[in-house]
Design a protein around this motif. Sequence first.
Motif, PDB file in Angstrom:
ATOM      1  N   ALA A   4       0.830  -1.212   0.000  1.00  0.00           N
ATOM      2  CA  ALA A   4       0.000   0.000   0.000  1.00  0.00           C
ATOM      3  C   ALA A   4       0.859   1.255   0.000  1.00  0.00           C
ATOM      4  O   ALA A   4       0.508   2.260  -0.637  1.00  0.00           O
ATOM      5  CB  ALA A   4      -0.937  -0.010   1.208  1.00  0.00           C
ATOM      6  N   LEU A   5       1.978   1.239   0.691  1.00  0.00           N
ATOM      7  CA  LEU A   5       2.891   2.384   0.684  1.00  0.00           C
ATOM      8  C   LEU A   5       3.476   2.598  -0.710  1.00  0.00           C
ATOM      9  O   LEU A   5       3.527   3.731  -1.215  1.00  0.00           O
ATOM     10  CB  LEU A   5       4.021   2.169   1.694  1.00  0.00           C
ATOM     11  N   VAL A   6       3.903   1.535  -1.341  1.00  0.00           N
ATOM     12  CA  VAL A   6       4.479   1.627  -2.685  1.00  0.00           C
ATOM     13  C   VAL A   6       3.446   2.169  -3.673  1.00  0.00           C
ATOM     14  O   VAL A   6       3.743   3.034  -4.508  1.00  0.00           O
ATOM     15  CB  VAL A   6       4.997   0.253  -3.141  1.00  0.00           C
ATOM     16  N   SER A   7       2.217   1.672  -3.565  1.00  0.00           N
ATOM     17  CA  SER A   7       1.156   2.101  -4.476  1.00  0.00           C
ATOM     18  C   SER A   7       0.703   3.534  -4.193  1.00  0.00           C
ATOM     19  O   SER A   7       0.455   4.313  -5.120  1.00  0.00           O
ATOM     20  CB  SER A   7      -0.033   1.146  -4.355  1.00  0.00           C
ATOM     21  N   GLY A   8       0.594   3.891  -2.917  1.00  0.00           N
ATOM     22  CA  GLY A   8       0.041   5.186  -2.560  1.00  0.00           C
ATOM     23  C   GLY A   8       1.006   6.343  -2.680  1.00  0.00           C
ATOM     24  O   GLY A   8       0.583   7.493  -2.848  1.00  0.00           O
ATOM     25  N   TYR A   9       2.312   6.056  -2.595  1.00  0.00           N
ATOM     26  CA  TYR A   9       3.309   7.127  -2.594  1.00  0.00           C
ATOM     27  C   TYR A   9       4.419   6.786  -3.595  1.00  0.00           C
ATOM     28  O   TYR A   9       5.556   6.476  -3.213  1.00  0.00           O
ATOM     29  CB  TYR A   9       3.861   7.326  -1.181  1.00  0.00           C
ATOM     30  N   PRO A  10       4.094   6.838  -4.895  1.00  0.00           N
ATOM     31  CA  PRO A  10       5.029   6.372  -5.924  1.00  0.00           C
ATOM     32  C   PRO A  10       6.289   7.217  -6.075  1.00  0.00           C
ATOM     33  O   PRO A  10       7.274   6.751  -6.665  1.00  0.00           O
ATOM     34  CB  PRO A  10       4.181   6.409  -7.205  1.00  0.00           C
TER      35      PRO A  10
END
Length: 400
Positions: free
Chosen positions: A27-33
Amino acid sequence: MRVLFNGVTLLKPKTGIAHAAANLHAALVSGYPTDTFWLYPGAWVSRLAGRVFRSPTRVPTASVNKHPGRLKQLARSAIGSVAKAGYAAHFQAAARVGRFDLYHEPNFVPFRTGLPVVVTVFDLSVLLFPQWHPAERVKAHEHAYTRGIERADHVIVGTEAVRAEVQRYLGLSPDRVTAMLCGVGPQFRPQPAGAGVAIRAKHGLPTRYTLYVGTIEPRKNVGMLLRAFCDLPAAQREACPLVLAGGWGWKTEAERELFRSEAKHKGVRHIGYVPDEDLPALYAGADALLYPSFYEGFGMPPVEAMACGTAAVTSTADAVREVVGRNALTIDANDLAGWREVLARVADDPEFLSDYRRRGPAHAATFTWDACARVTYGVYRKVLGREQPPAIPSRPRAAA
Protein backbone atom coordinates in the motif's frame (compact mmCIF):
# COMPACT_ATOMS: atom_id res chain seq x y z
CA MET A 1 11.80 9.89 1.14
CA ARG A 2 13.78 6.65 1.21
CA VAL A 3 12.55 4.07 3.72
CA LEU A 4 14.26 0.79 4.60
CA PHE A 5 11.45 -1.70 5.34
CA ASN A 6 12.50 -5.01 6.92
CA GLY A 7 10.76 -7.94 5.24
CA VAL A 8 12.33 -10.82 7.18
CA THR A 9 8.90 -12.08 8.33
CA LEU A 10 7.97 -12.68 4.70
CA LEU A 11 10.62 -15.40 4.39
CA LYS A 12 8.48 -17.93 6.28
CA PRO A 13 4.94 -19.20 5.64
CA LYS A 14 2.86 -16.11 6.33
CA THR A 15 0.94 -15.67 9.55
CA GLY A 16 -0.54 -12.46 10.96
CA ILE A 17 2.56 -10.24 11.28
CA ALA A 18 3.92 -11.25 7.87
CA HIS A 19 0.59 -10.61 6.14
CA ALA A 20 0.37 -7.19 7.76
CA ALA A 21 3.92 -6.28 6.74
CA ALA A 22 3.44 -7.40 3.14
CA ASN A 23 0.13 -5.59 2.71
CA LEU A 24 1.31 -2.38 4.34
CA HIS A 25 4.43 -2.29 2.19
CA ALA A 26 2.39 -2.82 -0.98
CA ALA A 27 0.00 0.00 0.00
CA LEU A 28 2.89 2.38 0.68
CA VAL A 29 4.48 1.63 -2.69
CA SER A 30 1.16 2.10 -4.48
CA GLY A 31 0.04 5.19 -2.56
CA TYR A 32 3.31 7.13 -2.59
CA PRO A 33 5.03 6.37 -5.92
CA THR A 34 7.51 9.27 -5.69
CA ASP A 35 9.02 7.81 -2.51
CA THR A 36 11.12 4.66 -2.09
CA PHE A 37 10.14 1.84 0.30
CA TRP A 38 12.85 -0.76 -0.11
CA LEU A 39 11.75 -4.17 1.09
CA TYR A 40 14.81 -5.85 2.53
CA PRO A 41 16.36 -8.32 1.72
CA GLY A 42 15.57 -8.22 -1.99
CA ALA A 43 14.88 -11.15 -4.32
CA TRP A 44 18.08 -13.23 -4.32
CA VAL A 45 18.83 -12.84 -0.61
CA SER A 46 15.20 -13.76 0.10
CA ARG A 47 15.61 -17.05 -1.73
CA LEU A 48 18.83 -17.84 0.16
CA ALA A 49 17.50 -16.80 3.57
CA GLY A 50 14.24 -18.61 2.94
CA ARG A 51 16.12 -21.90 2.83
CA VAL A 52 17.74 -21.15 6.19
CA PHE A 53 14.72 -19.77 8.03
CA ARG A 54 12.15 -22.07 6.45
CA SER A 55 9.96 -23.86 9.01
CA PRO A 56 7.34 -26.57 8.42
CA THR A 57 3.78 -25.34 8.09
CA ARG A 58 2.46 -28.20 10.14
CA VAL A 59 3.88 -30.81 12.49
CA PRO A 60 3.12 -34.40 11.46
CA THR A 61 1.26 -36.25 14.19
CA ALA A 62 3.69 -39.15 14.00
CA SER A 63 6.58 -36.89 14.97
CA VAL A 64 5.05 -35.40 18.11
CA ASN A 65 6.87 -37.70 20.51
CA LYS A 66 10.17 -37.84 18.63
CA HIS A 67 12.99 -35.63 19.88
CA PRO A 68 16.27 -35.06 18.02
CA GLY A 69 19.49 -35.97 19.76
CA ARG A 70 21.34 -33.39 21.82
CA LEU A 71 24.09 -32.98 19.23
CA LYS A 72 21.59 -32.42 16.46
CA GLN A 73 19.79 -29.82 18.55
CA LEU A 74 23.05 -28.00 19.27
CA ALA A 75 24.08 -28.11 15.61
CA ARG A 76 20.72 -26.75 14.49
CA SER A 77 20.89 -23.99 17.10
CA ALA A 78 24.42 -23.06 16.05
CA ILE A 79 23.51 -22.93 12.36
CA GLY A 80 20.51 -20.77 13.17
CA SER A 81 22.60 -18.40 15.29
CA VAL A 82 25.20 -18.01 12.55
CA ALA A 83 22.51 -17.42 9.92
CA LYS A 84 20.80 -14.79 12.05
CA ALA A 85 24.08 -13.05 12.79
CA GLY A 86 24.86 -13.01 9.09
CA TYR A 87 21.43 -11.62 8.33
CA ALA A 88 21.89 -8.84 10.89
CA ALA A 89 25.32 -7.92 9.50
CA HIS A 90 24.00 -7.82 5.94
CA PHE A 91 21.00 -5.73 7.00
CA GLN A 92 23.23 -3.21 8.77
CA ALA A 93 25.50 -3.01 5.71
CA ALA A 94 22.49 -2.37 3.48
CA ALA A 95 21.33 0.39 5.83
CA ARG A 96 24.74 2.09 5.65
CA VAL A 97 25.05 2.13 1.85
CA GLY A 98 21.41 2.68 0.88
CA ARG A 99 21.17 6.40 1.74
CA PHE A 100 17.92 5.80 3.60
CA ASP A 101 16.11 8.49 5.56
CA LEU A 102 14.32 6.11 7.92
CA TYR A 103 14.07 2.45 8.91
CA HIS A 104 10.73 0.72 9.63
CA GLU A 105 10.88 -2.52 11.61
CA PRO A 106 7.46 -4.25 11.39
CA ASN A 107 8.44 -7.03 13.79
CA PHE A 108 9.06 -5.06 17.03
CA VAL A 109 12.86 -5.53 17.51
CA PRO A 110 14.95 -3.26 15.28
CA PHE A 111 18.57 -3.72 14.27
CA ARG A 112 21.03 -1.01 15.27
CA THR A 113 21.51 1.12 12.14
CA GLY A 114 21.92 4.75 13.18
CA LEU A 115 18.79 5.66 11.20
CA PRO A 116 15.60 7.13 12.67
CA VAL A 117 13.44 4.10 13.56
CA VAL A 118 9.72 3.33 13.45
CA VAL A 119 8.76 0.04 15.11
CA THR A 120 5.49 -1.89 14.88
CA VAL A 121 4.38 -3.77 18.00
CA PHE A 122 1.26 -5.88 17.51
CA ASP A 123 0.89 -7.26 21.02
CA LEU A 124 2.63 -7.62 24.37
CA SER A 125 1.68 -11.23 25.03
CA VAL A 126 5.26 -12.40 25.69
CA LEU A 127 5.69 -9.74 28.36
CA LEU A 128 2.22 -9.88 29.89
CA PHE A 129 1.66 -13.64 29.67
CA PRO A 130 5.05 -15.40 29.56
CA GLN A 131 3.43 -18.70 30.59
CA TRP A 132 1.94 -18.98 27.10
CA HIS A 133 5.31 -18.93 25.32
CA PRO A 134 8.43 -21.13 25.08
CA ALA A 135 11.01 -20.32 27.77
CA GLU A 136 13.73 -19.42 25.26
CA ARG A 137 11.41 -16.90 23.57
CA VAL A 138 10.52 -15.31 26.89
CA LYS A 139 14.19 -15.00 27.81
CA ALA A 140 15.04 -13.41 24.46
CA HIS A 141 12.13 -10.99 24.69
CA GLU A 142 12.91 -9.81 28.22
CA HIS A 143 15.69 -7.66 26.79
CA ALA A 144 14.59 -7.41 23.15
CA TYR A 145 11.38 -5.53 23.82
CA THR A 146 13.02 -2.95 26.05
CA ARG A 147 15.97 -2.53 23.73
CA GLY A 148 13.72 -2.25 20.69
CA ILE A 149 11.48 0.33 22.28
CA GLU A 150 14.45 2.38 23.44
CA ARG A 151 15.77 2.52 19.87
CA ALA A 152 12.40 3.50 18.39
CA ASP A 153 11.63 7.11 17.58
CA HIS A 154 7.98 6.12 17.20
CA VAL A 155 5.92 2.98 17.81
CA ILE A 156 2.93 1.85 15.75
CA VAL A 157 0.46 -0.56 17.35
CA GLY A 158 -2.60 -2.37 15.99
CA THR A 159 -5.30 -1.12 18.36
CA GLU A 160 -5.99 1.45 21.03
CA ALA A 161 -6.04 -1.45 23.51
CA VAL A 162 -2.37 -2.19 22.78
CA ARG A 163 -1.57 1.53 22.68
CA ALA A 164 -2.76 1.76 26.28
CA GLU A 165 -0.72 -1.32 27.24
CA VAL A 166 2.46 0.05 25.65
CA GLN A 167 2.10 3.28 27.61
CA ARG A 168 1.25 1.47 30.84
CA TYR A 169 3.83 -1.34 30.78
CA LEU A 170 6.66 0.11 28.67
CA GLY A 171 6.42 3.70 29.84
CA LEU A 172 6.04 5.33 26.42
CA SER A 173 4.55 8.81 26.24
CA PRO A 174 1.31 9.10 24.21
CA ASP A 175 2.94 11.18 21.47
CA ARG A 176 5.38 8.32 20.71
CA VAL A 177 2.67 5.73 20.04
CA THR A 178 0.14 5.61 17.18
CA ALA A 179 -2.68 3.07 16.85
CA MET A 180 -3.34 1.86 13.31
CA LEU A 181 -6.10 -0.65 12.60
CA CYS A 182 -4.92 -3.18 10.01
CA GLY A 183 -6.53 -3.49 6.60
CA VAL A 184 -8.37 -6.33 4.91
CA GLY A 185 -7.28 -7.36 1.43
CA PRO A 186 -9.71 -7.12 -1.51
CA GLN A 187 -9.59 -10.90 -1.96
CA PHE A 188 -11.67 -11.24 1.19
CA ARG A 189 -15.25 -10.79 -0.06
CA PRO A 190 -18.37 -12.92 -0.57
CA GLN A 191 -17.47 -15.82 -2.84
CA PRO A 192 -19.34 -17.41 -5.76
CA ALA A 193 -21.13 -20.67 -4.98
CA GLY A 194 -18.64 -22.72 -6.97
CA ALA A 195 -15.78 -21.60 -4.74
CA GLY A 196 -17.37 -23.32 -1.75
CA VAL A 197 -17.77 -26.59 -3.64
CA ALA A 198 -14.14 -26.49 -4.75
CA ILE A 199 -12.72 -25.68 -1.31
CA ARG A 200 -14.76 -28.43 0.35
CA ALA A 201 -13.53 -30.94 -2.20
CA LYS A 202 -9.90 -29.85 -1.81
CA HIS A 203 -9.88 -30.15 1.98
CA GLY A 204 -12.44 -32.93 2.41
CA LEU A 205 -14.94 -30.74 4.25
CA PRO A 206 -18.66 -31.29 4.85
CA THR A 207 -21.37 -28.98 3.48
CA ARG A 208 -21.70 -27.20 6.82
CA TYR A 209 -18.95 -26.45 9.33
CA THR A 210 -17.78 -23.94 11.92
CA LEU A 211 -14.23 -22.70 11.53
CA TYR A 212 -11.18 -21.66 13.55
CA VAL A 213 -8.28 -20.03 11.66
CA GLY A 214 -4.85 -19.43 13.17
CA THR A 215 -1.82 -21.14 14.68
CA ILE A 216 -2.84 -23.32 17.61
CA GLU A 217 -1.08 -21.87 20.66
CA PRO A 218 -2.06 -21.30 24.31
CA ARG A 219 -3.47 -17.78 24.04
CA LYS A 220 -5.76 -18.82 21.19
CA ASN A 221 -7.81 -20.93 23.63
CA VAL A 222 -8.55 -23.66 21.07
CA GLY A 223 -8.98 -26.17 23.89
CA MET A 224 -12.19 -24.32 24.80
CA LEU A 225 -13.60 -24.96 21.34
CA LEU A 226 -12.61 -28.62 21.48
CA ARG A 227 -14.25 -29.14 24.87
CA ALA A 228 -17.40 -27.25 23.90
CA PHE A 229 -17.77 -29.22 20.67
CA CYS A 230 -17.12 -32.57 22.33
CA ASP A 231 -19.88 -31.82 24.86
CA LEU A 232 -22.50 -31.56 22.11
CA PRO A 233 -24.89 -34.41 21.30
CA ALA A 234 -23.81 -36.50 18.32
CA ALA A 235 -26.59 -35.13 16.08
CA GLN A 236 -25.37 -31.55 16.51
CA ARG A 237 -21.73 -32.50 16.00
CA GLU A 238 -22.63 -34.30 12.78
CA ALA A 239 -24.83 -31.44 11.55
CA CYS A 240 -22.04 -28.85 11.73
CA PRO A 241 -18.53 -30.16 12.50
CA LEU A 242 -15.71 -27.98 13.83
CA VAL A 243 -12.78 -27.36 11.45
CA LEU A 244 -9.36 -26.15 12.67
CA ALA A 245 -7.28 -24.40 10.00
CA GLY A 246 -3.77 -23.74 11.32
CA GLY A 247 -0.60 -25.53 12.30
CA TRP A 248 0.26 -26.81 15.77
CA GLY A 249 2.27 -24.16 17.59
CA TRP A 250 4.15 -24.20 20.88
CA LYS A 251 3.06 -25.55 24.28
CA THR A 252 -0.01 -27.29 22.86
CA GLU A 253 0.45 -30.72 24.41
CA ALA A 254 -2.95 -30.56 26.14
CA GLU A 255 -4.75 -29.53 22.95
CA ARG A 256 -2.99 -32.21 20.89
CA GLU A 257 -3.93 -34.88 23.39
CA LEU A 258 -7.56 -33.75 23.56
CA PHE A 259 -7.73 -33.70 19.77
CA ARG A 260 -6.18 -37.17 19.36
CA SER A 261 -7.98 -38.89 22.21
CA GLU A 262 -11.48 -37.45 21.82
CA ALA A 263 -12.17 -34.51 19.51
CA LYS A 264 -10.95 -36.18 16.31
CA HIS A 265 -13.20 -39.17 16.94
CA LYS A 266 -16.16 -36.87 17.60
CA GLY A 267 -15.88 -35.08 14.28
CA VAL A 268 -13.35 -32.24 14.67
CA ARG A 269 -11.33 -31.80 11.47
CA HIS A 270 -7.77 -30.43 11.59
CA ILE A 271 -6.66 -29.40 8.09
CA GLY A 272 -3.44 -27.65 9.15
CA TYR A 273 -1.96 -24.54 7.58
CA VAL A 274 -4.13 -23.27 4.73
CA PRO A 275 -2.59 -21.44 1.72
CA ASP A 276 -3.53 -17.78 1.38
CA GLU A 277 -5.46 -18.39 -1.82
CA ASP A 278 -7.79 -20.85 -0.06
CA LEU A 279 -8.78 -18.61 2.85
CA PRO A 280 -11.56 -16.50 1.27
CA ALA A 281 -13.56 -19.54 0.12
CA LEU A 282 -12.86 -21.35 3.40
CA TYR A 283 -14.22 -18.40 5.37
CA ALA A 284 -17.21 -17.92 3.06
CA GLY A 285 -18.23 -21.57 3.32
CA ALA A 286 -18.34 -21.62 7.13
CA ASP A 287 -21.49 -21.19 9.19
CA ALA A 288 -19.39 -19.14 11.64
CA LEU A 289 -15.80 -18.16 12.35
CA LEU A 290 -14.94 -18.97 15.99
CA TYR A 291 -12.27 -16.93 17.75
CA PRO A 292 -12.07 -17.64 21.51
CA SER A 293 -8.66 -16.00 22.21
CA PHE A 294 -7.65 -15.02 25.71
CA TYR A 295 -5.58 -12.14 24.32
CA GLU A 296 -4.88 -10.52 20.94
CA GLY A 297 -3.19 -7.42 19.64
CA PHE A 298 -5.71 -7.17 16.83
CA GLY A 299 -7.35 -10.38 15.63
CA MET A 300 -7.47 -10.51 11.83
CA PRO A 301 -9.51 -13.70 11.12
CA PRO A 302 -12.83 -12.30 12.44
CA VAL A 303 -12.62 -9.26 10.17
CA GLU A 304 -11.54 -11.35 7.17
CA ALA A 305 -14.47 -13.69 7.79
CA MET A 306 -16.88 -10.74 8.02
CA ALA A 307 -15.58 -9.43 4.70
CA CYS A 308 -16.44 -12.81 3.15
CA GLY A 309 -20.00 -12.65 4.50
CA THR A 310 -19.47 -15.05 7.40
CA ALA A 311 -20.58 -14.32 10.95
CA ALA A 312 -17.87 -14.11 13.59
CA VAL A 313 -18.16 -15.35 17.18
CA THR A 314 -15.31 -13.98 19.26
CA SER A 315 -14.05 -13.64 22.81
CA THR A 316 -14.35 -10.41 24.76
CA ALA A 317 -10.58 -9.80 24.74
CA ASP A 318 -10.05 -6.03 24.70
CA ALA A 319 -8.43 -5.67 21.28
CA VAL A 320 -10.79 -8.15 19.61
CA ARG A 321 -13.84 -6.39 20.99
CA GLU A 322 -12.41 -3.06 19.80
CA VAL A 323 -11.97 -4.46 16.29
CA VAL A 324 -15.32 -6.23 15.85
CA GLY A 325 -17.45 -3.68 17.73
CA ARG A 326 -21.08 -4.76 17.78
CA ASN A 327 -20.76 -6.67 14.53
CA ALA A 328 -19.86 -10.04 16.05
CA LEU A 329 -21.33 -12.19 18.79
CA THR A 330 -18.95 -12.01 21.76
CA ILE A 331 -18.52 -14.53 24.60
CA ASP A 332 -16.14 -14.58 27.54
CA ALA A 333 -13.10 -16.71 26.72
CA ASN A 334 -13.65 -18.85 29.84
CA ASP A 335 -17.39 -19.42 29.36
CA LEU A 336 -17.56 -23.08 28.37
CA ALA A 337 -21.36 -23.18 28.58
CA GLY A 338 -21.59 -20.07 26.37
CA TRP A 339 -19.38 -21.52 23.63
CA ARG A 340 -21.21 -24.85 23.81
CA GLU A 341 -24.57 -23.08 23.48
CA VAL A 342 -23.45 -21.13 20.42
CA LEU A 343 -22.17 -24.27 18.71
CA ALA A 344 -25.46 -26.02 19.47
CA ARG A 345 -27.57 -23.14 18.15
CA VAL A 346 -25.52 -22.83 14.97
CA ALA A 347 -25.92 -26.57 14.36
CA ASP A 348 -29.69 -26.45 14.93
CA ASP A 349 -30.43 -23.16 13.16
CA PRO A 350 -28.42 -22.02 10.11
CA GLU A 351 -30.11 -18.59 10.40
CA PHE A 352 -29.11 -18.04 14.03
CA LEU A 353 -26.30 -15.62 13.13
CA SER A 354 -27.88 -14.14 10.00
CA ASP A 355 -27.97 -10.59 11.38
CA TYR A 356 -24.22 -10.63 12.03
CA ARG A 357 -23.70 -12.16 8.60
CA ARG A 358 -25.51 -9.25 6.95
CA ARG A 359 -23.67 -6.57 8.94
CA GLY A 360 -20.19 -8.00 8.61
CA PRO A 361 -19.15 -6.95 5.08
CA ALA A 362 -19.94 -3.26 5.64
CA HIS A 363 -17.97 -3.24 8.89
CA ALA A 364 -15.01 -5.06 7.33
CA ALA A 365 -14.96 -2.58 4.43
CA THR A 366 -13.83 0.14 6.85
CA PHE A 367 -10.49 -1.68 7.31
CA THR A 368 -8.28 -0.73 4.34
CA TRP A 369 -4.55 -0.93 3.73
CA ASP A 370 -4.71 2.47 2.03
CA ALA A 371 -5.79 3.96 5.36
CA CYS A 372 -2.94 2.11 7.09
CA ALA A 373 -0.47 3.50 4.56
CA ARG A 374 -1.69 7.05 5.19
CA VAL A 375 -1.27 6.67 8.96
CA THR A 376 2.17 5.08 8.56
CA TYR A 377 3.34 7.71 6.08
CA GLY A 378 2.21 10.40 8.50
CA VAL A 379 4.29 8.78 11.24
CA TYR A 380 7.34 8.70 8.94
CA ARG A 381 7.02 12.40 8.23
CA LYS A 382 6.50 13.20 11.89
CA VAL A 383 9.67 11.33 12.84
CA LEU A 384 11.61 13.16 10.11
CA GLY A 385 10.12 16.54 11.05
CA ARG A 386 8.53 17.07 7.65
CA GLU A 387 5.29 18.87 6.87
CA GLN A 388 2.34 16.60 6.12
CA PRO A 389 1.41 16.30 2.41
CA PRO A 390 -2.22 16.30 1.19
CA ALA A 391 -3.95 13.02 2.00
CA ILE A 392 -4.23 10.50 -0.80
CA PRO A 393 -7.87 9.42 -1.20
CA SER A 394 -8.69 5.87 -0.22
CA ARG A 395 -9.49 3.47 -3.03
CA PRO A 396 -12.79 1.57 -2.69
CA ARG A 397 -12.64 -2.12 -1.92
CA ALA A 398 -13.38 -4.42 -4.83
CA ALA A 399 -17.06 -5.18 -5.22
CA ALA A 400 -18.38 -8.68 -4.65
